[in-house]
Design an enzyme around this catalytic site. Structure first.
Site, mmCIF file in Angstrom:
data_model
loop_
_atom_site.group_PDB
_atom_site.id
_atom_site.type_symbol
_atom_site.label_atom_id
_atom_site.label_comp_id
_atom_site.label_asym_id
_atom_site.label_seq_id
_atom_site.Cartn_x
_atom_site.Cartn_y
_atom_site.Cartn_z
ATOM 1 N N TYR A 17 0.837 -1.192 0.000
ATOM 2 C CA TYR A 17 0.000 0.000 0.000
ATOM 3 C C TYR A 17 0.868 1.236 0.000
ATOM 4 C CZ TYR A 17 -3.985 -2.949 1.023
ATOM 5 O OH TYR A 17 -4.958 -3.885 0.947
ATOM 6 N N SER A 239 6.683 1.774 9.639
ATOM 7 C CA SER A 239 6.846 0.568 8.837
ATOM 8 C C SER A 239 5.497 -0.020 8.456
ATOM 9 C CB SER A 239 7.685 -0.456 9.603
ATOM 10 O OG SER A 239 6.865 -1.464 10.146
ATOM 11 N N LYS A 240 5.463 -0.590 7.275
ATOM 12 C CA LYS A 240 4.207 -1.136 6.770
ATOM 13 C C LYS A 240 3.713 -2.280 7.630
ATOM 14 C CE LYS A 240 4.902 0.297 2.005
ATOM 15 N NZ LYS A 240 5.457 -0.009 0.690
ATOM 16 N N ARG A 241 4.629 -3.018 8.193
ATOM 17 C CA ARG A 241 4.246 -4.168 9.006
ATOM 18 C C ARG A 241 3.601 -3.760 10.317
ATOM 19 N NH1 ARG A 241 6.753 -9.511 8.252
ATOM 20 N NH2 ARG A 241 5.639 -9.794 10.185
ATOM 21 N N ARG A 242 4.179 -2.760 10.945
ATOM 22 C CA ARG A 242 3.879 -2.455 12.326
ATOM 23 C C ARG A 242 2.894 -1.299 12.483
ATOM 24 N NH1 ARG A 242 9.504 -1.432 14.238
ATOM 25 N NH2 ARG A 242 9.184 0.450 13.023
#
Length: 471
Positions: A17, A239-242
């Site tokens: 995204y 971050s995209k993950r977190r």
RNA sequence: GCUCCCAUCGUCUAGUGGCCUAGGACACCACCCUCUCAAGGUGGCGGCACGGGUUCAAAUCCCGUUGGGAGUGCCA
């Protein structure tokens, strides 16, 4: 086009995204390109990498357009795809080899680590510099870092001095012959005649390497500008993950594009004066890289929402209705589409507009009007009917409702009359009524929606609630 | 570890040597308004990381300390 018109570029990789940090960088580039009569080049960095997915490219384009960075504007150029230039990247590498700026090396990563371990150093030690190797299967091409210092002239940070001795001979071409990012990026920038590279601070340590590449390829380096990264509450890079970083997600929740871009611009920079909510045009006119802060900024969703609330209240009622209906008439809504009543929402809109920070909040504010039955919230229900007179006063209100003229004023006076009889303030008295009609203990002013709902439906809901309260 | 970057209220920032007993915004608290909740209004809480210099004068310049961050890939 004049050759000295600045050319900016935004070069995201389509690996997920679209990130709010990327959005801010894109905005910086866009503003400068537009104001200076230059060009904003969009380049999708899609070289190899299993993470790249075509749908993300469209996502980037859509998100940029949403923010006002649009391919229909003459300042916009692209999108270009880095993968399309692979042959140019390899050709440049070969030129660097031919000119002696680069050399081949046949050491594997394991061997390099082994050597480093033995000498107690880290990284590659330049083992193959003078071995005279030619190209071959499994051999990487490395750049021969010259002695001396590399000074990166940065519009945001000033001159940054790197001792070349701290920079190892980095890889240009992988063992399989494909170019790495560093090279591809520089070659594309040269090809596209980029004059200004404005990007996130995380690229600053790469910059001396890229600058050496520009030099070795026979070009003067572009104007660099490294802007601070956006961080989360732990002060770590978003971050995209977190973290919640997807522009698309904020958009779906009903963050307005104007609010998003305005808020993004207050991170690391601020418009002159005592107000932060300002016309986009004035930002375009006054933004300067030289004024950008040097330290990371926390992306504060709360403040974003506050900005959004301001923008919502700035809208005319027509604009608000139009924006709200994007969500109200979408499939995600809890009532069947044919139960939506535009005229009812229009009547409620002014009462809702001052009560929402993001557009998605409109839904729970008016859902009871379109649902066959109001939503049930047991906790609110129990609380509202806990007083000993709650049910009996609601009963009396129902009786009043049966005979009054059905309009806001009469509805309100009817409730007030019951309150006076029992010495109960309106604020307390309306709680059971509110829960009976709307299913919730808080919401927009009560009497307007009651009028909208009509006498029959209101009485039906009251009786239903009364029945439940007496169980 | 090494390289580089950074340091003003909790957060985002204004401030570029005197206008600063440091201004605004978000958040928070109180009060006003009020049919709940908001919105709005008024007021409040709260900061120049520390230590040395330079200067008549430092949040602003220099050095150091401490603390944060980023990068250290045959990822982008």
């Amino acid at each position: 086009m004049s050759t000295d018109a600045p050319r900016y570029r935004f070069a995201p990789s389509p690996t997920g995204y679209f990130h709010v940090g990327g959005a801010r960088t894109a905005l910086y580039n866009w503003i400068l390109a537009v104001r200076q009569g230059g060009t904003f080049v969009l380049r999708i960095e899609d070289t190899d990498e299993s993470r790249n997915q075509p749908q993300w490219t469209q996502g980037i384009i859509d998100a940029l357009a949403w923010l006002g960075i649009d391919s229909t504007d003459p300042h916009f150029e692209g999108p270009y795809f880095q993968s399309a230039n692979a042959a140019e990247h390899v050709a440049a590498a070969e030129r660097l080899f031919a000119s002696g700026h680069a050399y081949y090396c046949d050491l594997t990563s394991e061997q390099i680590q082994e050597r480093a371990k033995q000498t107690g150093t880290t990284g590659y030690d330049g083992y193959s510099r003078d071995r005279g190797l030619g190209p071959g299967e499994g051999r990487v091409l490395r750049f021969r870092v010259p002695e001396g210092h590399t000074i990166v002239k940065d519009l945001v940070r000033g001159d940054v001095d790197f001792d070349n001795a701290t920079i190892e001979d980095f890889v240009l071409l992988r063992g399989n012959g494909t170019p790495v990012f560093l090279l591809a990026n520089v070659v594309d920038d040269i090809l596209m005649r980029i004059s200004h590279v404005v990007r996130a601070e995380e690229h600053l340590p790469n910059t001396p390497k890229q600058q050496m590449l520009w030099d070795a390829l026979g070009h003067g380096a572009p104007q660099w500008a490294h802007v601070p990264v956006l961080v989360n509450e732990q002060r770590k890079k978003l971050s995209k993950r977190r973290d919640k970083v997807a522009v698309e997600q904020y958009r779906e929740e009903g963050i307005l594009a104007d609010a998003m871009r305005n808020y993004l611009m207050t991170l690391g920079w601020a418009p002159a004066g005592d107000t932060e909510i300002v016309e986009w045009q004035s930002i375009v006119e006054s933004f300067r890289l030289e004024d950008v802060n040097h330290s990371p900024a926390f992306f504060d969703v709360k403040k974003l929402q506050a900005f959004n609330g301001e923008y919502i209240r700035l809208m005319s009622i027509e604009q608000f209705v139009e924006q709200a209906e994007v969500i109200l008439m979408s499939p995600g809504v809890p009532w069947p589409a044919d139960r939506y009543r535009p005229e009812m929402f229009r009547a409620m809109a002014p009462l809702v507009q001052t009560r929402v920070a993001v557009m998605a909040e409109v839904v729970p504010m008016v859902d009871f009007l379109f649902l066959a039955e109001p939503p049930t919230d047991d906790a609110s229900f129990t609380k509202a009917f806990s007083g000993d007179v709650a049910a009996s006063t609601l009963e009396e209100i129902a009786v009043e409702f049966e005979s009054i003229t059905w309009n806001v004023e009469q509805i309100k006076s009817a409730v007030e009359a019951v309150g006076e009889r029992h010495g109960i303030k309106l604020g307390k008295l309306q709680a059971p009524l509110r829960v009976a009609v709307t299913g919730r203990s808080v919401g927009p002013p009560l009497f307007e929606p009651i009028e909208l709902l009509g006498r029959d439906e209101t009485l039906r809901r009251i009786r239903l609630a009364l029945a439940r309260a007496r169980r």
